[in-house]
Motif scaffolding. Structure first.
Motif, PDB file in Angstrom:
ATOM      1  N   UNK A   1       0.841  -1.210   0.000  1.00 13.51           N
ATOM      2  CA  UNK A   1       0.000   0.000   0.000  1.00 13.51           C
ATOM      3  C   UNK A   1       0.869   1.250   0.000  1.00 13.51           C
ATOM      4  N   UNK A   2       1.915   1.274   0.811  1.00 11.31           N
ATOM      5  CA  UNK A   2       2.816   2.425   0.852  1.00 11.31           C
ATOM      6  C   UNK A   2       3.461   2.682  -0.505  1.00 11.31           C
ATOM      7  N   UNK A   3       3.956   1.643  -1.157  1.00 11.26           N
ATOM      8  CA  UNK A   3       4.607   1.796  -2.462  1.00 11.26           C
ATOM      9  C   UNK A   3       3.615   2.322  -3.498  1.00 11.26           C
ATOM     10  N   UNK A   4       2.426   1.777  -3.527  1.00 16.54           N
ATOM     11  CA  UNK A   4       1.415   2.206  -4.495  1.00 16.54           C
ATOM     12  C   UNK A   4       1.062   3.677  -4.274  1.00 16.54           C
ATOM     13  N   UNK A   5       0.863   4.076  -3.031  1.00 14.96           N
ATOM     14  CA  UNK A   5       0.499   5.466  -2.746  1.00 14.96           C
ATOM     15  C   UNK A   5       1.653   6.430  -2.989  1.00 14.96           C
ATOM     16  N   UNK A   6       2.884   6.016  -2.714  1.00 14.06           N
ATOM     17  CA  UNK A   6       4.022   6.917  -2.885  1.00 14.06           C
ATOM     18  C   UNK A   6       4.386   7.113  -4.351  1.00 14.06           C
ATOM     19  N   UNK A   7       3.999   6.200  -5.211  1.00 12.79           N
ATOM     20  CA  UNK A   7       4.338   6.327  -6.626  1.00 12.79           C
ATOM     21  C   UNK A   7       3.196   6.888  -7.467  1.00 12.79           C
ATOM     22  N   UNK A   8       2.152   7.376  -6.827  1.00  9.78           N
ATOM     23  CA  UNK A   8       1.050   7.957  -7.597  1.00  9.78           C
ATOM     24  C   UNK A   8       1.543   9.224  -8.278  1.00  9.78           C
ATOM     25  N   UNK A   9       0.993   9.546  -9.435  1.00  8.58           N
ATOM     26  CA  UNK A   9       1.421  10.753 -10.144  1.00  8.58           C
ATOM     27  C   UNK A   9       1.185  12.003  -9.308  1.00  8.58           C
ATOM     28  N   UNK A  10       2.046  12.966  -9.496  1.00 11.88           N
ATOM     29  CA  UNK A  10       1.950  14.210  -8.736  1.00 11.88           C
ATOM     30  C   UNK A  10       0.750  15.036  -9.187  1.00 11.88           C
TER      31      UNK A  10
END
Length: 118
Positions: A21-30
């Protein structure tokens, strides 16, 4: 299975799910289009990618090195550098607010910024 083994399996499973979950949320487009280029902890450029025209420019470093920055179609990347490992170039386009483009030998960082800072 004993209670201890079940507890360990549960903890490991929760840690794995939390990491995903952390990886998915941290790599979301800006959400931001505002970018700043920082060298030696000082902002040297700050601009809105949505308003910038396609262009390339070079940033010279104190140690004689350089980095070539490319802005194209509202995206920014480091297209070339004279550093030994070219990790900054291999990073590609700046995509996420949590993952900047960094050139350690030249102490150069390209990152998203809040509009109020510009």
């Amino acid at each position: 299975m004993t209670k201890g083994v079940k507890a360990i399996i549960s903890v490991v499973a929760l840690m794995f799910i939390g990491s995903v979950i952390y990886v998915v949320l941290s790599l979301k487009p800006a959400d931001s289009t505002y970018v700043e280029i920082v060298q030696n902890n000082k902002v040297i450029y700050s601009f809105d990618l949505a308003k910038e025209k396609n262009r390339s420019f070079r940033i010279e470093c104190d140690n004689g090195g350089w980095n070539e920055i490319k802005i194209e179609d509202g995206k920014i990347s480091m297209s070339d550098a004279d550093c030994p490992d070219h990790t900054c170039v291999k990073t590609g386009v700046l995509r996420s607010e949590s993952v900047p483009i960094v050139c350690l030998p030249h102490r150069l960082v390209i990152r998203y910024a809040d509009k109020e800072q510009n």
